[in-house]
Write an enzyme that holds these catalytic residues in place. Structure first.
Site, short mmCIF file in Angstrom:
data_model
loop_
_atom_site.label_atom_id
_atom_site.label_comp_id
_atom_site.label_asym_id
_atom_site.label_seq_id
_atom_site.Cartn_x
_atom_site.Cartn_y
_atom_site.Cartn_z
N TYR A 89 0.80 -1.24 0.06
CA TYR A 89 0.04 -0.01 0.03
C TYR A 89 0.79 1.25 0.02
O TYR A 89 1.83 1.44 0.80
CB TYR A 89 -0.93 -0.06 1.05
CG TYR A 89 -1.67 1.46 1.48
CD1 TYR A 89 -3.02 1.64 0.49
CD2 TYR A 89 -1.17 2.16 2.23
CE1 TYR A 89 -3.44 2.74 0.64
CE2 TYR A 89 -2.11 3.58 2.52
CZ TYR A 89 -3.22 3.44 1.81
OH TYR A 89 -3.80 4.91 1.57
N HIS A 149 -2.48 16.51 -2.36
CA HIS A 149 -3.05 16.80 -0.96
C HIS A 149 -2.83 18.17 -0.28
O HIS A 149 -3.25 18.30 0.78
CB HIS A 149 -2.27 15.63 -0.02
CG HIS A 149 -2.97 14.11 -0.43
ND1 HIS A 149 -3.08 13.62 -1.51
CD2 HIS A 149 -3.15 13.31 0.68
CE1 HIS A 149 -3.63 12.40 -1.49
NE2 HIS A 149 -3.30 12.20 -0.24
N ASN A 157 1.66 11.32 5.98
CA ASN A 157 0.84 10.43 6.78
C ASN A 157 1.19 10.10 8.21
O ASN A 157 2.12 9.36 8.67
CB ASN A 157 0.80 9.11 5.99
CG ASN A 157 -0.44 8.00 6.62
OD1 ASN A 157 0.02 6.97 6.96
ND2 ASN A 157 -1.57 8.53 6.40
N TYR A 200 -18.26 30.14 46.57
CA TYR A 200 -17.47 29.06 45.82
C TYR A 200 -16.27 29.41 45.01
O TYR A 200 -15.17 28.66 44.90
CB TYR A 200 -18.61 28.23 44.84
CG TYR A 200 -19.34 27.44 45.70
CD1 TYR A 200 -19.70 27.27 47.05
CD2 TYR A 200 -20.54 26.68 44.90
CE1 TYR A 200 -20.78 26.50 47.63
CE2 TYR A 200 -21.40 25.86 45.30
CZ TYR A 200 -21.70 25.67 46.98
OH TYR A 200 -22.39 25.25 47.36
N ARG A 205 -13.69 29.81 47.79
CA ARG A 205 -13.58 28.46 48.65
C ARG A 205 -13.24 27.62 47.85
O ARG A 205 -12.32 26.71 48.35
CB ARG A 205 -15.01 28.30 49.45
CG ARG A 205 -14.79 27.29 50.52
CD ARG A 205 -16.28 27.03 51.15
NE ARG A 205 -17.36 27.67 50.87
CZ ARG A 205 -18.61 27.26 50.93
NH1 ARG A 205 -18.83 26.03 51.36
NH2 ARG A 205 -19.56 28.09 50.97
N PHE A 239 -2.11 6.44 12.59
CA PHE A 239 -2.14 7.68 12.26
C PHE A 239 -3.32 8.49 12.76
O PHE A 239 -3.87 9.66 12.55
CB PHE A 239 -2.39 7.80 10.57
CG PHE A 239 -3.39 7.08 9.98
CD1 PHE A 239 -4.60 6.91 9.89
CD2 PHE A 239 -2.71 5.75 9.49
CE1 PHE A 239 -5.47 6.07 9.56
CE2 PHE A 239 -3.57 4.82 8.55
CZ PHE A 239 -4.97 5.02 8.82
N GLU A 264 -12.01 5.28 4.45
CA GLU A 264 -11.80 6.01 5.67
C GLU A 264 -12.81 6.69 6.47
O GLU A 264 -13.45 7.75 6.29
CB GLU A 264 -10.69 7.31 5.33
CG GLU A 264 -9.59 6.83 4.67
CD GLU A 264 -8.64 7.80 4.00
OE1 GLU A 264 -8.91 9.17 4.16
OE2 GLU A 264 -7.69 7.27 3.39
#
Length: 561
Positions: free
Chosen positions: A109, A139, A251, A334, A337, A385, A472
């Protein structure tokens, strides 16, 4: 070519190409923060060594958060980042394994196949190099404002450290060029949006990698340049990517991890400042330290709650502004405290974040991975990844830091509301209230920021949009979580600045009653003095935004432990 040493290295070269080659070779061996290359165009190369500095050695396993922050925040070459000898051996072995697979015609791959939904498309051997270039150019589709220089350096460092483990198949010359860019101060322009946080931070890492092949854009010495020109000016040359290299570069989780480490360190600083701001407000409001008694917190022994209570006691030690035992006022609201409980819980989230990102900083997060045992080579596809561990930590951290802003804004309200503070302080901390609005609208700003943080704190990690033709089909949205976290942290810094400014005004009102020599706590006194160096007591209406900016700068710079 001739070379001479001393303060400068000079080389007589036959051409500009030779000069750039020599400069790149020198830069790999020796550099300093103020080193520079000058080429006359007539054959003389002069390389100034600058002052020498130490190195951070990468082996993919031992990079610390402190080293990481130092390199990210440094100028070029201070410190210089280099590869460990053992890492070089592993990197070369994995790169050789990739070439062996190509010769044997194996299908793997991203090496001899397409990417994502194209995982079953086998690529002819003669197109393998084109495949790796294609992954970068296809990309690199990020949008939004580019990452700042610190974050960009952080991303480059993490990617290099991951590749240094020797499971990614990148060649030494390609990895070394990435380090050369980092050491030279050549920073790729990386748009901040476009990552889904699974299959790695694909779009931003593609932008990071483009200058390696002479594409994209990069910042060098304050100027944005085309990738090839930026390389040339730095004395570097582009590479032609070999099999697996484009995938190895893009990647992984480097962007999410960079955001996580930087914001974790920022959160630690915010936490320390929040403690100081809370204590100064407690003194301005005539609060008591009794709620921080060690015995109380030992009965609910969350470690960081106890740690916070101990720090509050130390900060307030010696204060003459706090309230002792008072039968008519036995406990505070609060927001005073419960500081150890609220701040302590945030400390837990910060500690968790540090734990997560210390692991990820030295993790191998690309796919597939190359395992070499003797002559045996095995390629394994997995999912390192996927950013889910980081996305959850980033969301958790945003929620925790938002809590600092929430409780701080409520203390600001108490400082400015005379009914809430039982007339300890005048309405809106104003002199001649009515004519003057005092700090009225500062609380509005704090409220607006706190409300914005509630929107931003909605977790990104609970969402997912499938991509790549549903291959994906689950993503982490980790980069989105990190970008939201940055906005939350920035808002909280402004809220704390407003609280500190209001608390200092309150202290001055109380001193009118108690006397000018009344002592603040051991830790709050120095902070009050820092504020008063920049911001005076506000006697009459004036533009406050400039003073707010001065105190904001104090918050950003932080306080010691």
């Amino acid at each position: 070519m001739g070379i001479s040493g001393g303060c400068f290295i000079t080389a007589v070269c036959e051409s500009e190409g030779d000069a750039l080659f020599v400069a790149a070779a020198i830069r790999r061996v020796v550099s300093g923060p103020d080193s520079r290359i000058d080429y006359s165009g007539s054959g003389l190369l002069r390389y100034s060594l600058g002052r020498m500095c130490r190195s951070v050695i990468l082996d993919g396993e031992h990079l610390t958060l402190e080293q990481f922050v130092e390199v990210a925040n440094s100028e070029a070459g201070q410190p210089r980042v280099e590869l460990a000898d053992a890492a070089k051996v592993k990197v070369k072995r994995a790169a050789q394994a990739v070439q062996t697979m190509l010769r044997e015609g194996r299908v793997a791959y991203g090496i001899t196949t397409g990417f994502g939904a194209f995982k079953d498309r086998v690529i002819p051997r003669e197109q393998v190099e084109q495949l790796q270039r294609n992954i970068l150019v296809s990309h690199a589709v990020g949008v939004g404002e580019p990452f700042d220089r610190v974050t960009t350096r952080a991303i480059m460092l993490i990617r290099a450290n991951t590749l240094a483990r020797g499971f990614s198949g990148i060649r030494m010359e390609t990895l070394q060029l990435l380090l050369d860019l980092l050491n030279a101060g050549e920073h790729p322009v990386i748009p901040s949006k476009g990552s889904l946080g699974a299959s790695g931070d694909l779009a931003p890492l593609a932008h990071m990698s483009l200058p390696l092949i002479g594409e994209g854009t990069a910042e060098f010495r304050g100027e944005i340049l085309e990738g090839r020109e930026a390389l040339r000016r730095a004395g570097l040359q582009p590479v032609t990517l070999a099999a697996k290299e484009g995938l190895a570069l893009t990647n992984g989780t480097a962007v999410m991890c960079a955001l996580g480490v930087l914001e974790t360190v920022r959160a630690e600083r915010i936490c320390r400042m929040a403690d100081v701001a809370a204590c100064l407000s407690l003194e301005a409001l005539h609060g008591t330290v009794r709620a921080f008694d060690e015995r109380i917190h030992e009965l609910r022994p969350f470690p960081r709650q106890m740690e916070c209570a101990a720090r509050l006691r130390a900060l307030l030690e010696g204060s003459e502004f706090v309230r002792g035992s008072d039968s008519t006022n036995v406990q505070d609201a609060y927001t005073l405290r419960c500081i150890p409980q609220v701040h302590g819980a945030a400390r837990d989230a910060i500690a968790y974040s540090r734990w997560v990102f210390a692991i990820e900083l030295n993790a191998v997060t690309d796919n597939p991975l190359i395992f070499c045992e003797g002559d045996q080579i095995e390629i394994l596809s997995g999912g390192n990844f996927h950013g889910q561990p980081l996305a959850i930590a980033l969301d958790y951290l945003a929620i925790a830091i938002s809590g600092f802003g929430n409780i701080s804004e409520r203390r600001i309200m108490r400082l400015t509301d005379e009914a809430s503070n039982t007339q300890t302080l005048p309405a809106f901390l104003a002199v001649n209230g009515g004519l003057n609005s005092g700090f009225m609208i500062l609380q509005y700003t704090a409220a607006a920021l706190a409300t914005e943080n509630k929107v931003l704190s909605h977790p990104a990690s609970v969402d997912t949009i499938p991509t790549s033709a549903n291959v994906e089909d689950h993503v982490s949205m980790g980069c989105t979580a990190g970008l939201k976290l940055r906005q939350v942290a920035g808002n909280v810094e402004h809220i704390l600045a407003i609280e500190l400014m209001a608390a200092a005004q309150g202290i001055d009102f109380r001193r009118r009653v108690l006397g000018e020599k009344t002592r603040l706590g051991r830790g709050t006194g120095p902070m009050y003095e820092r504020i008063r160096e920049k911001v005076p007591f506000i006697e009459e209406e004036t533009v406050l935004s400039g003073y707010m900016a001065e105190v904001h700068e104090i918050v950003i710079r932080g306080v010691g432990q």
